[in-house]
Motif scaffolding. Sequence first.
Motif, short mmCIF file in Angstrom:
data_model
loop_
_atom_site.label_atom_id
_atom_site.label_comp_id
_atom_site.label_asym_id
_atom_site.label_seq_id
_atom_site.Cartn_x
_atom_site.Cartn_y
_atom_site.Cartn_z
N UNK A 230 17.57 0.74 -2.70
CA UNK A 230 16.62 -0.33 -2.39
C UNK A 230 15.63 -0.48 -3.54
N UNK A 231 14.89 -1.57 -3.49
CA UNK A 231 13.81 -1.77 -4.45
C UNK A 231 12.52 -1.19 -3.88
N UNK A 232 11.71 -0.62 -4.77
CA UNK A 232 10.45 0.01 -4.39
C UNK A 232 9.33 -0.48 -5.29
N UNK A 233 8.12 -0.43 -4.73
CA UNK A 233 6.91 -0.70 -5.50
C UNK A 233 5.98 0.49 -5.32
N UNK A 234 5.48 1.01 -6.42
CA UNK A 234 4.58 2.16 -6.38
C UNK A 234 3.27 1.76 -7.04
N UNK A 235 2.16 2.11 -6.36
CA UNK A 235 0.82 1.89 -6.91
C UNK A 235 0.14 3.25 -6.98
N UNK A 236 -0.56 3.48 -8.09
CA UNK A 236 -1.22 4.75 -8.34
C UNK A 236 -2.68 4.50 -8.67
#
Length: 118
Positions: free
Chosen positions: A26-32
Amino acid sequence: MGIIKVNNIKLYANHGCLEEEAKIGSEYRIDVEVKASLRKSSKTDDLVDTVDYVHLNYIVKEEMAIRSKLLEEVAQRILNRFFRELRMIKKATVSVAKLNPPIGGNVEEVAIILTKKR
């Protein structure tokens, strides 16, 4: 104290409890978001005096490449590496979002948000 953000890191990975998720991914989005003293770096203009966001991105990419059933486990691994490898970090928050999750409905994303302090 200052804040460094790395937003909207987009990756393709194979996390999830379903066997299909392991196979097709799947596609993921990560914010840090990390908090650290940026006083010295704001004066010296030297990379060694700050938290390098290239290093943050590198850790995220490496940890996202390791398959997990739960996003909680992925987010915790990312946080653990931040604190192990980047000594300047005082607090960090990581959001891992699965885009278009296979949950039987029209859902844009599901996200896990974890925070850790030193």
